[in-house]
Design an enzyme around this catalytic site. Structure first.
Site, PDB file in Angstrom:
ATOM      1  N   PRO A   8       0.804  -1.233   0.000  1.00 13.34           N
ATOM      2  CA  PRO A   8       0.000   0.000   0.000  1.00 13.34           C
ATOM      3  C   PRO A   8       0.832   1.277   0.000  1.00 13.34           C
ATOM      4  O   PRO A   8       0.520   2.220  -0.728  1.00 13.34           O
ATOM      5  CB  PRO A   8      -0.828  -0.131   1.284  1.00 13.34           C
ATOM      6  CG  PRO A   8      -0.893  -1.597   1.545  1.00 13.34           C
ATOM      7  CD  PRO A   8       0.405  -2.150   1.079  1.00 13.34           C
ATOM      8  N   LYS A   9       1.876   1.314   0.834  1.00  9.64           N
ATOM      9  CA  LYS A   9       2.678   2.545   0.898  1.00  9.64           C
ATOM     10  C   LYS A   9       3.248   2.891  -0.474  1.00  9.64           C
ATOM     11  O   LYS A   9       3.140   4.034  -0.960  1.00  9.64           O
ATOM     12  CB  LYS A   9       3.814   2.373   1.900  1.00  9.64           C
ATOM     13  CG  LYS A   9       4.679   3.624   2.060  1.00  9.64           C
ATOM     14  CD  LYS A   9       6.033   3.318   2.678  1.00  9.64           C
ATOM     15  CE  LYS A   9       6.993   2.795   1.619  1.00  9.64           C
ATOM     16  NZ  LYS A   9       8.388   2.702   2.122  1.00  9.64           N
ATOM     17  N   MET A  10       3.867   1.927  -1.135  1.00 11.65           N
ATOM     18  CA  MET A  10       4.465   2.166  -2.453  1.00 11.65           C
ATOM     19  C   MET A  10       3.393   2.564  -3.466  1.00 11.65           C
ATOM     20  O   MET A  10       3.570   3.532  -4.232  1.00 11.65           O
ATOM     21  CB  MET A  10       5.172   0.903  -2.951  1.00 11.65           C
ATOM     22  CG  MET A  10       6.218   0.343  -2.022  1.00 11.65           C
ATOM     23  SD  MET A  10       6.909  -1.186  -2.709  1.00 11.65           S
ATOM     24  CE  MET A  10       7.723  -1.856  -1.252  1.00 11.65           C
ATOM     25  N   ILE A  13       2.012   6.165  -3.099  1.00 14.23           N
ATOM     26  CA  ILE A  13       2.993   7.198  -3.470  1.00 14.23           C
ATOM     27  C   ILE A  13       3.203   7.215  -4.977  1.00 14.23           C
ATOM     28  O   ILE A  13       3.271   8.299  -5.600  1.00 14.23           O
ATOM     29  CB  ILE A  13       4.324   6.954  -2.731  1.00 14.23           C
ATOM     30  CG1 ILE A  13       4.118   7.097  -1.226  1.00 14.23           C
ATOM     31  CG2 ILE A  13       5.388   7.934  -3.203  1.00 14.23           C
ATOM     32  CD1 ILE A  13       5.349   6.757  -0.400  1.00 14.23           C
TER      33      ILE A  13
END
Length: 423
Positions: free
Chosen positions: A299-301, A304
């Site tokens: 999710p983080k990648m 972003i």
């Protein structure tokens, strides 16, 4: 001749033959006889007598001296060996029809053989099996209780919604924006926004952004920057990183130094093949599709990459720095256990106009707190709200007086705190 005295009876010597006769001929209905003869203590007395007699030395047989189990003293009864067994309490669980035990007349063995109450022997028995027989207690295994599955998203949204926006969050946010105006944190020079080559076509730019985020997991930005520059010199395009053109060994050498480079080599080759087969060499247009289709992308990648490459924002990319800092400043509850829970609580109240820049802003702030304390402390002293800035650094784990003493700023820091106390 070996004899013994039965428990709870007069001390008259009873021969082994007489005892055997009592065991085999007494009717079951005689309770008094059963208590005296059929109990396990009587059987133990018979066996003890025989074992003791067989192990006695010739010298003891002449004197008739034996050691009683209870007192440990030798008792002389002439030429007769006498064993007096201690009185045992009757166990309630023992049934009255318990098989009596007598010594086998057919063999010289000292092993007790079970017989029925009427004196007839049971079926042929294995002596070795009798010796090894033990009462075993079967312990039932406790049933494993399955752990309750918790819907993290539902729970976190409920908590955040009930709390609402934290009190004073805007003042903290604007203060961090002021402290980060110079953009000199490690992520500003070697982060996912800075590393892709902007002069190339959009597909290549988006692919390089994705690769930079994939390399960043569990790796410092400076190491990611060095690896990205080696890849760019090699040719950082979807077609050139295909396994047919860039082998796994070559790719490992190019990204050597980043965390888990072996796994990341495998993921990059898989992603390249998926992008060529399904997306014509481009990346998926949404974060949800990236998470679903691309191995090694979380999710983080995804959030972003979505923000940088497609200029849309369906979620917040939460880094470990943000996960560490937000509970300290009150943006999320202190019970959050991972960045995903932090993201869900943060998205529940943070206005969406801040979703795009919150990652770079707070990751750089967290990096400076950990890696560049003097620089950040100097900026806090010189900012428009120095007292609030120093208190914020303290809340985030920095000992401002200790760090100030190292740099010779003790007087300046003391004056800032004193001015607030005096006002």
């Amino acid at each position: 001749m070996s004899t013994f005295v039965t428990p709870k009876t007069s001390r008259r010597a009873v021969s082994l033959a007489e005892t055997t006769q009592m065991v085999t001929k007494q009717p079951i209905g005689n309770n008094l006889t059963n208590r005296r003869v059929t109990r396990s203590s009587t059987a133990r007395a018979i066996v003890t007598s025989q074992l003791f007699a067989s192990s006695s030395s010739s010298q003891e047989e002449e004197t008739g001296n034996v050691v009683t189990p209870k007192s440990g003293k030798r008792k002389n009864e002439g030429n007769v060996d006498v064993v007096i067994t201690p009185t045992t309490k009757r166990r309630r669980s023992t049934q009255r029809t318990t098989e009596n035990v007598v010594t086998s007349k057919a063999s010289n063995s000292d092993v007790a053989i079970p017989v029925t109450p009427d004196g007839s022997a049971t079926e042929s028995c294995d002596i070795d099996a009798i010796k090894k027989t033990k009462k075993r207690t079967v312990v039932k295994k406790k049933d494993t209780v399955p752990k309750t599955t918790i819907d993290i998203e539902a729970v976190s949204n409920t908590i955040a919604t009930k709390k609402g926006p934290p009190k004073g969050w805007e003042q903290i946010y604007s203060l961090v924006e002021e402290l980060r105006q110079d953009r000199t944190a490690p992520c500003d020079g070697d982060g996912a926004e800075a590393l892709p080559q902007p002069n190339l076509e959009p597909k290549v730019f988006r692919f390089q952004t994705l690769i930079a985020l994939m390399l960043s997991s569990q790796t410092k930005d400076a190491v990611v920057g060095a690896a990205m520059r080696r890849l760019q010199e090699h040719g950082l395009t979807v077609e050139n990183l295909h396994p047919d053109k860039t082998s796994a060994e070559t790719l490992k050498t190019l990204i050597h130094g980043v965390g888990f480079h072996n796994n990341k080599t495998k993921y990059i080759h898989q992603v390249v093949q998926i992008l060529l087969e399904k997306y014509d060499g481009d990346i998926p247009p949404t974060a949800a599709e990236m998470i679903k289709e691309l191995p090694g992308v979380g999710p983080k990648m995804a959030f972003i990459v979505e923000s940088i490459c497609w200029e849309t924002q369906t979620g917040i990319g939460v880094d470990t720095h943000m996960h560490r800092l937000f509970p300290l400043v009150g943006y999320v509850s202190k019970s959050v256990k991972n960045p995903e829970q932090t993201r869900i609580e943060l998205e529940a109240w943070l206005p969406q106009e801040h979703w795009k820049g919150v990652n770079l802003l707070w990751v750089g702030f967290g990096q400076e707190i950990q890696q560049e304390k003097p620089k950040l402390l100097r900026k806090a002293i010189d900012c428009s709200r120095p007292y609030e800035a120093l208190k914020l650094l303290q809340r985030c784990g920095m000992d401002v007086r200790k760090e100030g003493a190292k740099c010779g700023w003790t007087d300046e820091i003391s004056e800032i705190f004193a001015s607030v106390r005096n006002s």
